[in-house]
Design an enzyme around this catalytic site. Structure first.
Site, PDB file in Angstrom:
ATOM      1  N   ASN A 138      65.413  41.808  67.611  1.00  0.00           N
ATOM      2  CA  ASN A 138      64.442  41.645  68.701  1.00  0.00           C
ATOM      3  C   ASN A 138      65.088  41.436  70.067  1.00  0.00           C
ATOM      4  OD1 ASN A 138      61.943  42.098  67.427  1.00  0.00           O
ATOM      5  ND2 ASN A 138      62.227  40.176  66.313  1.00  0.00           N
TER       6      ASN A 138
ATOM      7  N   SER B 165      60.756  35.721  64.180  1.00  0.00           N
ATOM      8  CA  SER B 165      61.328  36.866  64.886  1.00  0.00           C
ATOM      9  C   SER B 165      62.320  36.445  65.946  1.00  0.00           C
ATOM     10  CB  SER B 165      60.217  37.640  65.598  1.00  0.00           C
ATOM     11  OG  SER B 165      59.284  38.147  64.688  1.00  0.00           O
TER      12      SER B 165
ATOM     13  N   GLU C 293      67.504  40.395  58.232  1.00  0.00           N
ATOM     14  CA  GLU C 293      68.458  39.751  59.149  1.00  0.00           C
ATOM     15  C   GLU C 293      68.529  38.278  58.721  1.00  0.00           C
ATOM     16  OE1 GLU C 293      68.759  40.223  63.974  1.00  0.00           O
ATOM     17  OE2 GLU C 293      66.803  39.897  63.133  1.00  0.00           O
TER      18      GLU C 293
ATOM     19  N   HIS D  14      64.824  37.076  58.057  1.00  0.00           N
ATOM     20  CA  HIS D  14      63.938  37.872  58.916  1.00  0.00           C
ATOM     21  C   HIS D  14      63.760  39.287  58.364  1.00  0.00           C
ATOM     22  CE1 HIS D  14      63.284  39.859  63.095  1.00  0.00           C
ATOM     23  NE2 HIS D  14      62.135  39.597  62.510  1.00  0.00           N
TER      24      HIS D  14
HETATM   25  N1  CAA Z   1      53.519  49.966  51.190  1.00  0.00           N
HETATM   26  C1  CAA Z   1      53.895  51.034  50.455  1.00  0.00           C
HETATM   27  N2  CAA Z   1      54.190  52.222  50.999  1.00  0.00           N
HETATM   28  C2  CAA Z   1      54.083  52.336  52.344  1.00  0.00           C
HETATM   29  C3  CAA Z   1      53.703  51.272  53.173  1.00  0.00           C
HETATM   30  C4  CAA Z   1      53.416  50.036  52.543  1.00  0.00           C
HETATM   31  N3  CAA Z   1      53.064  48.939  53.226  1.00  0.00           N
HETATM   32  N4  CAA Z   1      53.711  51.685  54.466  1.00  0.00           N
HETATM   33  C5  CAA Z   1      54.100  52.972  54.447  1.00  0.00           C
HETATM   34  N5  CAA Z   1      54.320  53.371  53.166  1.00  0.00           N
HETATM   35  C6  CAA Z   1      54.803  54.670  52.707  1.00  0.00           C
HETATM   36  C7  CAA Z   1      53.740  55.734  52.717  1.00  0.00           C
HETATM   37  O1  CAA Z   1      53.029  55.775  51.488  1.00  0.00           O
HETATM   38  C8  CAA Z   1      54.563  56.997  52.931  1.00  0.00           C
HETATM   39  O2  CAA Z   1      55.137  57.438  51.734  1.00  0.00           O
HETATM   40  P1  CAA Z   1      55.441  59.010  51.493  1.00  0.00           P
HETATM   41  O3  CAA Z   1      56.279  59.469  52.658  1.00  0.00           O
HETATM   42  O4  CAA Z   1      56.175  59.032  50.208  1.00  0.00           O
HETATM   43  O5  CAA Z   1      54.087  59.640  51.457  1.00  0.00           O
HETATM   44  C9  CAA Z   1      55.711  56.523  53.785  1.00  0.00           C
HETATM   45  O6  CAA Z   1      55.787  55.110  53.628  1.00  0.00           O
HETATM   46  C10 CAA Z   1      55.467  56.853  55.224  1.00  0.00           C
HETATM   47  O7  CAA Z   1      54.204  56.288  55.614  1.00  0.00           O
HETATM   48  P2  CAA Z   1      53.075  57.068  56.417  1.00  0.00           P
HETATM   49  O8  CAA Z   1      53.084  58.522  56.056  1.00  0.00           O
HETATM   50  O9  CAA Z   1      51.796  56.302  56.271  1.00  0.00           O
HETATM   51  O10 CAA Z   1      53.432  56.892  57.935  1.00  0.00           O
HETATM   52  P3  CAA Z   1      54.815  57.062  58.659  1.00  0.00           P
HETATM   53  O11 CAA Z   1      55.535  58.253  58.192  1.00  0.00           O
HETATM   54  O12 CAA Z   1      54.545  56.884  60.102  1.00  0.00           O
HETATM   55  O13 CAA Z   1      55.640  55.784  58.185  1.00  0.00           O
HETATM   56  C11 CAA Z   1      56.359  53.656  58.812  1.00  0.00           C
HETATM   57  C12 CAA Z   1      55.179  54.502  58.391  1.00  0.00           C
HETATM   58  C13 CAA Z   1      57.285  53.459  57.620  1.00  0.00           C
HETATM   59  C14 CAA Z   1      55.780  52.297  59.208  1.00  0.00           C
HETATM   60  C15 CAA Z   1      57.135  54.363  59.972  1.00  0.00           C
HETATM   61  O14 CAA Z   1      56.220  54.767  60.959  1.00  0.00           O
HETATM   62  C16 CAA Z   1      58.158  53.488  60.610  1.00  0.00           C
HETATM   63  O15 CAA Z   1      59.265  53.318  60.084  1.00  0.00           O
HETATM   64  N6  CAA Z   1      57.816  52.924  61.785  1.00  0.00           N
HETATM   65  C17 CAA Z   1      58.708  52.012  62.488  1.00  0.00           C
HETATM   66  C18 CAA Z   1      58.665  50.668  61.819  1.00  0.00           C
HETATM   67  C19 CAA Z   1      59.593  49.687  62.472  1.00  0.00           C
HETATM   68  O16 CAA Z   1      60.341  49.964  63.404  1.00  0.00           O
HETATM   69  N7  CAA Z   1      59.530  48.448  61.955  1.00  0.00           N
HETATM   70  C20 CAA Z   1      60.308  47.358  62.501  1.00  0.00           C
HETATM   71  C21 CAA Z   1      59.532  46.677  63.584  1.00  0.00           C
HETATM   72  S1  CAA Z   1      60.436  45.341  64.286  1.00  0.00           S
HETATM   73  C22 CAA Z   1      60.253  44.086  63.189  1.00  0.00           C
HETATM   74  O17 CAA Z   1      59.636  44.192  62.161  1.00  0.00           O
HETATM   75  C23 CAA Z   1      60.885  42.785  63.583  1.00  0.00           C
HETATM   76  C24 CAA Z   1      60.011  41.851  64.330  1.00  0.00           C
HETATM   77  O18 CAA Z   1      60.333  40.647  64.244  1.00  0.00           O
HETATM   78  C25 CAA Z   1      58.917  42.268  65.228  1.00  0.00           C
HETATM   79  P1  NAD Z   2      49.897  37.654  61.245  1.00  0.00           P
HETATM   80  O1  NAD Z   2      49.108  37.228  62.424  1.00  0.00           O
HETATM   81  O2  NAD Z   2      49.629  38.979  60.614  1.00  0.00           O
HETATM   82  O3  NAD Z   2      49.760  36.553  60.073  1.00  0.00           O
HETATM   83  C1  NAD Z   2      50.017  35.195  60.256  1.00  0.00           C
HETATM   84  C2  NAD Z   2      49.238  34.438  59.170  1.00  0.00           C
HETATM   85  O4  NAD Z   2      49.642  33.071  59.193  1.00  0.00           O
HETATM   86  C3  NAD Z   2      47.719  34.451  59.391  1.00  0.00           C
HETATM   87  O5  NAD Z   2      47.072  34.925  58.211  1.00  0.00           O
HETATM   88  C4  NAD Z   2      47.362  32.987  59.666  1.00  0.00           C
HETATM   89  O6  NAD Z   2      46.107  32.618  59.124  1.00  0.00           O
HETATM   90  C5  NAD Z   2      48.493  32.263  58.969  1.00  0.00           C
HETATM   91  N1  NAD Z   2      48.784  30.945  59.513  1.00  0.00           N
HETATM   92  C6  NAD Z   2      48.950  30.598  60.816  1.00  0.00           C
HETATM   93  N2  NAD Z   2      49.246  29.288  60.907  1.00  0.00           N
HETATM   94  C7  NAD Z   2      49.275  28.800  59.632  1.00  0.00           C
HETATM   95  C8  NAD Z   2      49.542  27.520  59.071  1.00  0.00           C
HETATM   96  N3  NAD Z   2      49.839  26.474  59.848  1.00  0.00           N
HETATM   97  N4  NAD Z   2      49.502  27.391  57.722  1.00  0.00           N
HETATM   98  C9  NAD Z   2      49.196  28.438  56.928  1.00  0.00           C
HETATM   99  N5  NAD Z   2      48.939  29.687  57.400  1.00  0.00           N
HETATM  100  C10 NAD Z   2      48.977  29.851  58.738  1.00  0.00           C
HETATM  101  O7  NAD Z   2      51.423  37.534  61.663  1.00  0.00           O
HETATM  102  P2  NAD Z   2      52.684  38.393  61.159  1.00  0.00           P
HETATM  103  O8  NAD Z   2      52.762  39.599  61.986  1.00  0.00           O
HETATM  104  O9  NAD Z   2      52.650  38.474  59.690  1.00  0.00           O
HETATM  105  O10 NAD Z   2      53.877  37.441  61.638  1.00  0.00           O
HETATM  106  C11 NAD Z   2      54.193  36.264  60.916  1.00  0.00           C
HETATM  107  C12 NAD Z   2      55.597  35.817  61.282  1.00  0.00           C
HETATM  108  O11 NAD Z   2      56.526  36.876  60.978  1.00  0.00           O
HETATM  109  C13 NAD Z   2      55.817  35.459  62.753  1.00  0.00           C
HETATM  110  O12 NAD Z   2      56.766  34.438  62.845  1.00  0.00           O
HETATM  111  C14 NAD Z   2      56.375  36.778  63.315  1.00  0.00           C
HETATM  112  O13 NAD Z   2      57.129  36.594  64.480  1.00  0.00           O
HETATM  113  C15 NAD Z   2      57.237  37.233  62.154  1.00  0.00           C
HETATM  114  N6  NAD Z   2      57.503  38.675  62.096  1.00  0.00           N
HETATM  115  C16 NAD Z   2      56.535  39.564  62.445  1.00  0.00           C
HETATM  116  C17 NAD Z   2      56.808  40.927  62.367  1.00  0.00           C
HETATM  117  C18 NAD Z   2      55.771  41.948  62.733  1.00  0.00           C
HETATM  118  O14 NAD Z   2      56.110  43.128  62.895  1.00  0.00           O
HETATM  119  N7  NAD Z   2      54.502  41.586  62.871  1.00  0.00           N
HETATM  120  C19 NAD Z   2      58.050  41.362  61.922  1.00  0.00           C
HETATM  121  C20 NAD Z   2      59.020  40.418  61.527  1.00  0.00           C
HETATM  122  C21 NAD Z   2      58.731  39.068  61.643  1.00  0.00           C
END
Ligand code: CAA
Ligand code: NAD
Length: 284
Positions: free
Chosen positions: A191, A120, A153, A141
């Protein structure tokens, strides 16, 4: 151009299981590795459930769904990734742990293989420095949940080759994703912008400006986001959010990225969000 017949995914948590699913639906043979057997069992269940959701909506045929589920092989043995054309790493967000893994992988996978990280925030250039193939290391990403979110990304390290970039972009497109490209600076694009908002939501709660429900409703309804920022933090994982903020803070050197003490306290208490049943909210 690489064909990516065999795709290795390391880390079977929220992200790795979703990435493995995308690869299997795209027709690759997938090796999903985790050190934790329980994580592999949960991943198997989550891939099957998610594929079933697409099948029941008619977005995937029953046959393609069943074929995809069968294409994922689960393992805890790094040697099983020897035949991979690309390995996508999605383990814990720690530079030291990822570097150790990249160094081990570099010795095991074939010479032509690409090593991609779903990090991330962590420097791709530094991860690449743990290998002898920095031109074949790249950031790929995905967003959470990978089967649903439309973006990947891509981050080039200092030495990433054009071939590696082009092949990785083509693979993301084969997964049905739109690609954006970022330079290799802490937090990349998404992020760099998202985490300060989430951190500010924690400070808003911490300083008593409003309740968690009102902060989330304010941002969800007031700025048309699918989830409020605290709910989103729980969804991402509070440990992941904190790790990213620490990378932003140390990598960019600006105090504005200081993680909110409330976020730190939740993580210290093991309140890691939805995946643990409790975070800002209680899911039990
Ligand atoms: N697999 C298959 N289908 C899925 C699913 C999955 N894992 N998750 C959700 N769905 C489907 C559901 O079945 C549902 O389908 P229908 O509308 O056709 O019924 C649809 O997606 C919507 O799901 P829900 O009704 O359960 O719930 P929701 O409307 O709240 O949607 C969500 C869920 C798609 C996660 C939505 O809440 C959302 O977009 N949230 C924001 C997610 C976001 O911002 N993600 C990025 C985070 S940042 C990141 O990832 C980077 C990082 O490094 C941290
Ligand atoms: P998570 O905690 O759900 O899963 C991580 C998994 O990695 C665990 O099952 C753990 O057992 C395994 N693990 C840890 N160290 C290991 C090793 N040395 N060898 C093998 N397996 C190992 O974490 P996550 O949320 O899936 O995040 C994973 C990566 O993806 C991180 O780098 C995170 O920053 C990135 N990421 C997370 C998100 C998010 O929304 N959670 C979104 C984009 C990217």
């Amino acid at each position: 151009m690489a064909e990516f017949k065999v795709i290795g995914v390391i880390g079977a948590g929220q992200m790795g299981s979703g990435i493995a699913q995308l690869a299997a639906v795209a027709g690759a043979d997938v090796r999903l590795l985790d050190k934790d057997a329980q994580a592999l069992l949960s991943a198997k269940r989550s891939i099957s459930d998610s594929v079933q959701r697409f099948v029941s909506k008619g977005q995937l045929s029953k046959e393609v769904g069943a074929d995809a589920v069968a294409r994922v092989k689960y393992t805890s043995n790094l040697e099983d990734l020897q035949s991979a054309d690309i390995v996508i790493e999605a383990i814990v967000e720690s530079e030291d742990v990822k570097k150790k893994l990249f160094s081990e992988l570099d010795k095991i996978v074939k010479q032509s293989a690409i090593l991609a990280s779903n990090t991330s925030s962590i420097s791709i250039t530094r991860l690449a420095s743990a290998t002898k193939r920095p031109h074949q290391v790249i950031g790929m990403h995905f967003m959470n949940p990978p089967p649903i979110m439309k973006l990947v990304e891509i981050i080039r390290g200092a030495d990433t080759s054009d071939n590696t970039f082009n092949a990785t972009k083509t693979l993301a497109e084969r997964f049905g994703k739109t690609v954006v490209c970022s330079q290799d600076y802490a937090g990349f694009i998404v992020n760099r912008i998202l985490m300060p908002m989430i951190n500010e939501a924690f400070y808003t709660l911490y300083t008593g400006v409003a309740t968690k429900e009102d902060i989330d409703a304010g941002m969800k309804l007031g700025t048309n986001q699918p989830m409020g920022p605290l709910q989103l933090a729980d969804f991402i994982g509070l440990d992941v959010c904190l790790s990213i903020l620490k990378v932003l803070h140390s990598g960019l050197g600006d105090p504005k990225y200081t993680p909110c003490p409330l976020l730190v306290q939740y993580v210290d208490a093991g309140r890691l969000g939805k995946k643990r049943g409790v975070g800002v909210y209680n899911y039990r």
